[in-house]
Scaffold this motif. Structure first.
Motif, PDB file in Angstrom:
ATOM      1  N   UNK A 307       0.820  -1.211   0.000  1.00 26.94           N
ATOM      2  CA  UNK A 307       0.000   0.000   0.000  1.00 26.94           C
ATOM      3  C   UNK A 307       0.857   1.266   0.000  1.00 26.94           C
ATOM      4  N   UNK A 308       1.948   1.239   0.749  1.00 29.77           N
ATOM      5  CA  UNK A 308       2.853   2.401   0.730  1.00 29.77           C
ATOM      6  C   UNK A 308       3.427   2.616  -0.666  1.00 29.77           C
ATOM      7  N   UNK A 309       3.729   1.532  -1.347  1.00 25.59           N
ATOM      8  CA  UNK A 309       4.250   1.649  -2.703  1.00 25.59           C
ATOM      9  C   UNK A 309       3.163   2.130  -3.669  1.00 25.59           C
ATOM     10  N   UNK A 310       1.965   1.555  -3.556  1.00 25.88           N
ATOM     11  CA  UNK A 310       0.874   1.920  -4.456  1.00 25.88           C
ATOM     12  C   UNK A 310       0.494   3.392  -4.306  1.00 25.88           C
ATOM     13  N   UNK A 311       0.477   3.886  -3.055  1.00 28.20           N
ATOM     14  CA  UNK A 311       0.025   5.251  -2.807  1.00 28.20           C
ATOM     15  C   UNK A 311       1.187   6.224  -2.568  1.00 28.20           C
ATOM     16  N   UNK A 312       2.374   5.820  -2.996  1.00 29.70           N
ATOM     17  CA  UNK A 312       3.558   6.687  -2.996  1.00 29.70           C
ATOM     18  C   UNK A 312       3.772   7.368  -1.654  1.00 29.70           C
ATOM     19  N   UNK A 313       3.704   6.602  -0.587  1.00 26.06           N
ATOM     20  CA  UNK A 313       3.879   7.180   0.746  1.00 26.06           C
ATOM     21  C   UNK A 313       5.359   7.240   1.124  1.00 26.06           C
ATOM     22  N   UNK A 314       5.766   8.380   1.663  1.00 24.55           N
ATOM     23  CA  UNK A 314       7.123   8.542   2.183  1.00 24.55           C
ATOM     24  C   UNK A 314       7.107   8.815   3.680  1.00 24.55           C
ATOM     25  N   UNK A 315       6.009   8.466   4.331  1.00 22.32           N
ATOM     26  CA  UNK A 315       5.883   8.708   5.772  1.00 22.32           C
ATOM     27  C   UNK A 315       6.965   7.957   6.530  1.00 22.32           C
ATOM     28  N   UNK A 316       7.529   8.606   7.553  1.00 20.08           N
ATOM     29  CA  UNK A 316       8.593   7.987   8.344  1.00 20.08           C
ATOM     30  C   UNK A 316       8.056   7.334   9.604  1.00 20.08           C
ATOM     31  N   UNK A 317       6.728   7.354   9.760  1.00 24.11           N
ATOM     32  CA  UNK A 317       6.132   6.756  10.959  1.00 24.11           C
ATOM     33  C   UNK A 317       4.886   5.968  10.552  1.00 24.11           C
ATOM     34  N   UNK A 318       4.781   4.763  11.095  1.00 26.11           N
ATOM     35  CA  UNK A 318       3.640   3.896  10.809  1.00 26.11           C
ATOM     36  C   UNK A 318       2.991   3.502  12.130  1.00 26.11           C
ATOM     37  N   UNK A 319       1.664   3.625  12.200  1.00 23.17           N
ATOM     38  CA  UNK A 319       0.901   3.181  13.363  1.00 23.17           C
ATOM     39  C   UNK A 319       0.082   1.968  12.967  1.00 23.17           C
ATOM     40  N   UNK A 320       0.094   0.926  13.796  1.00 26.67           N
ATOM     41  CA  UNK A 320      -0.691  -0.281  13.523  1.00 26.67           C
ATOM     42  C   UNK A 320      -1.364  -0.753  14.799  1.00 26.67           C
ATOM     43  N   UNK A 321      -2.413  -1.572  14.635  1.00 27.64           N
ATOM     44  CA  UNK A 321      -3.091  -2.121  15.818  1.00 27.64           C
ATOM     45  C   UNK A 321      -2.586  -3.517  16.178  1.00 27.64           C
ATOM     46  N   UNK A 322      -1.694  -4.099  15.360  1.00 28.30           N
ATOM     47  CA  UNK A 322      -1.066  -5.385  15.691  1.00 28.30           C
ATOM     48  C   UNK A 322       0.421  -5.287  15.392  1.00 28.30           C
TER      49      UNK A 322
END
Length: 608
Positions: A307-322
């Motif tokens: 998804x990061x690749x598909x939506x061209x994300x360069x965010x340096x922080x990821x939040x997840x619930x697992x």
């Protein structure tokens, strides 16, 4: 499930190193997986006993194993992801290809255009997106066109063409949506200023365009051009309205990706937020069908990468619930926040994904209900019933050469099996293989009991058999004074033949009818239910007869041994000490003597 010899040979040569393994059937790759230890991971498919049915089916289809050794778990992750996208194996979860998502293209022409597209041609200009759906793209495109007078024509507006007067203004010019660069009415520097602000908006930053319109509004007001100032004020309001719809918690949350996952037995649901400058600029919900018994972490980890690749994300922080472990994303932190604004943001994502799962399950349930009503209405029509058959019962007899006769009844409510209402019957009044009298007995017993208990009666009774079984069921209902209170039909061996009382000719129902499919399902179910009971009774009778024939061994001891060890064969395999522990010295000696005599009496055979 033990591996086939040829596979066992391949597994034995696998290294204890990280890598990617590939399973093949006769047609090609069917599964790609990664491992920290290739031999241990691949071996587990063939040694574990608790695999679900899908994994068992995968293992059955494996004909060949290939592997690639890599330097680290991160490298294995990347290689696995690439191979899955390349080969799209049958048993791997696959994400929809991003080429189907819409983009916004800012062309590299003189006086650039902003156009929606699904086909990327890198030389045409700069692409923004992809967007999760067409609706999100349209909202953004509508905002930009309301703020800036961009051209929509496809003319080649080179200085030479414009100077030569090759073009005329169109309707867009006359209604105020374009300032006419095609005829030289638009200053190129001012137009490029619009483009600079549009780039900021497309990147999720509204500060520059907001500042621009505020300054223009103030300047117009100072010069007492109040109508123009009002126009700029309206544009500011549009920007504020757009951001208000997507602002989360506070503006200090910049460049964050948020992923949450919730699953059930069949599917996984994933929500993705792309957050920039305190605003969610993209949101996406996905539903993926589980192929094997994957955990939430196993599903989410590769999806984050894709998804990061598909939506061209360069965010340096990821939040997840697992927790998803270490991903091959250098410089990117992954966390499961428990407090604060980031937790609130994650909870919003979780709320979305739980709603998506609930909505899907609710739709499935409603779909089931609609299907069931349709099936019952079809049965009512096909059999010319007076009421909807919400409660149907089906009977079948089972015996083997006249021994151990039993009957079974299965119950369907609202076209679904109601297993708590299933019943087995030991035939009590019939001697020998007499299906007609057996049917009369069990139908009588079933509905006499329902009447005595004051329970509701079915709308439809099905008996497995032709005219003879049907007539005995009818006789039973008449003798109980229940005739006319429920419909009765008989199913002949050829399933498309349905017999109804007082009609010598069978009723033929369309083979594609949902009525016939349900009748077939009920008949298969009552066969299964009855035969299972008959076999268990027959086997128990055989075992008990053999042990109770042993002189000096009573039925209580025989039952005790059979209940614990399930078969005479397993009892024979017990040592003398084990037998003594179970039944005492005297009875153990009796049993051992009996088993010795059996072996002596059985002549040896040879195979030539």
């Amino acid at each position: 499930m033990a591996a086939k010899p040829e596979l066992q040979e391949q597994i034995s040569h696998l290294p204890h190193q990280p890598g990617v393994y590939r399973y093949y059937d006769d047609e090609g790759i069917i599964y790609v997986g990664k491992a920290v230890d290739l031999r241990k991971r691949v071996s587990s498919y063939f040694t574990k006993q608790d695999h679900n049915k899908k994994t068992q089916q995968l293992v059955k289809n494996i004909k060949r194993i290939e592997f690639t050794i890599v330097n680290s778990e991160s490298d294995a992750f990347l290689l696995e992801n690439n191979l899955i996208k390349q080969h799209q194996p049958k048993y791997n979860i696959l994400l929809k290809d991003g080429k189907t998502y819409p983009y916004l293209l800012l062309t590299n022409e003189r006086f650039p255009r902003l156009i929606p597209t699904r086909n990327k041609q890198p030389d045409d200009g700069q692409y923004y997106g992809p967007y999760a759906n067409q609706g999100a793209l349209n909202v953004l495109l509508e905002l930009i066109r309301a703020l800036y007078p961009l051209r929509t024509c496809t003319y080649n507006l080179s200085p030479e063409n414009v100077a030569a007067g090759k073009f005329k203004v169109c309707l867009e010019y006359h209604i105020g949506n374009c300032k006419g660069p095609c005829v030289g009415n638009e200053d190129e520097a001012a137009y490029q200023q619009y483009i600079q602000q549009i780039r900021q908006i497309l990147n999720g930053d509204l500060r520059l365009p907001r500042q621009y319109f505020r300054e223009k509004m103030t300047a117009a007001a100072q010069e007492m051009q109040y109508e123009l100032a009002h126009q700029f004020k309206q544009k500011l309001d549009k920007l504020d309205e757009f951001q208000a719809k997507s602002t989360i918690v506070n503006a200090s949350l910049t460049n964050i990706d948020v992923f949450s996952i919730a699953s059930n037995e069949k599917a996984a649901f994933v929500n993705y937020f792309k957050v920039m400058n305190g605003s969610i600029i993209l949101t996406q919900n996905l539903e993926l069908t589980k192929k094997l018994d994957e955990t939430d972490a196993e599903i989410l980890a590769p999806l984050i990468m894709q998804l990061r690749q598909e939506f061209a994300s360069e965010a340096r922080e990821i939040l997840t619930n697992v927790p998803v472990g270490d991903l091959p994303l250098p410089g990117v932190s992954i966390a499961q926040p428990q407090i604060g604004d980031k937790r609130k943001l994650l909870e919003l994502s979780i709320k979305n994904v739980l709603y998506a799962r609930k909505e899907k399950e609710s739709m499935n349930e409603k779909s089931k209900d609609v299907n069931e009503v349709r099936i019952m209405e079809q049965i009512k029509k096909d059999l010319r019933l007076t009421e909807l058959p919400k409660h149907i019962e089906c009977f079948d007899n089972s015996n083997f050469q006249g021994d151990n006769p039993v009957s079974a009844m299965v119950c369907f409510r609202n076209a679904r099996p109601s297993k708590k209402d299933y019943r087995h019957y030991h035939v009590k009044t019939v001697v020998g293989p007499n299906d007609f009298d057996t049917m009369y007995e069990v139908v009588t017993r079933r509905y006499r009991r329902l009447v005595d208990e004051g329970a509701s009666l079915p709308q439809l009774v099905i008996v497995d058999g032709g005219k003879g079984q049907l007539s005995m069921a009818v006789k039973a209902l008449k003798d109980l004074n229940l005739w006319g209170q429920m419909a009765v039909i008989g199913i002949a061996k050829r399933l498309e033949e349905i017999y109804v009382p007082n009609d010598p000719l069978p009723l033929y129902i369309d083979k594609k009818s949902e009525s016939l499919r349900l009748f077939q399902r009920m008949r298969d179910e009552v066969h299964r239910f009855g035969i299972t009971f008959h076999r268990s009774r027959r086997d128990a009778a055989t075992l008990k007869t053999e042990l109770t024939d042993v002189k000096g061994l009573g039925p209580v001891t025989a039952d005790k041994l059979l209940n614990k060890f399930k078969s005479v064969k397993k009892i024979k395999e017990l040592t003398e000490a084990q037998l003594v522990a179970e039944v005492g010295k005297a009875k153990a000696k009796v049993l051992l003597n009996y088993f010795d005599q059996q072996e002596t009496a059985t002549p040896a055979t040879s195979v030539e």
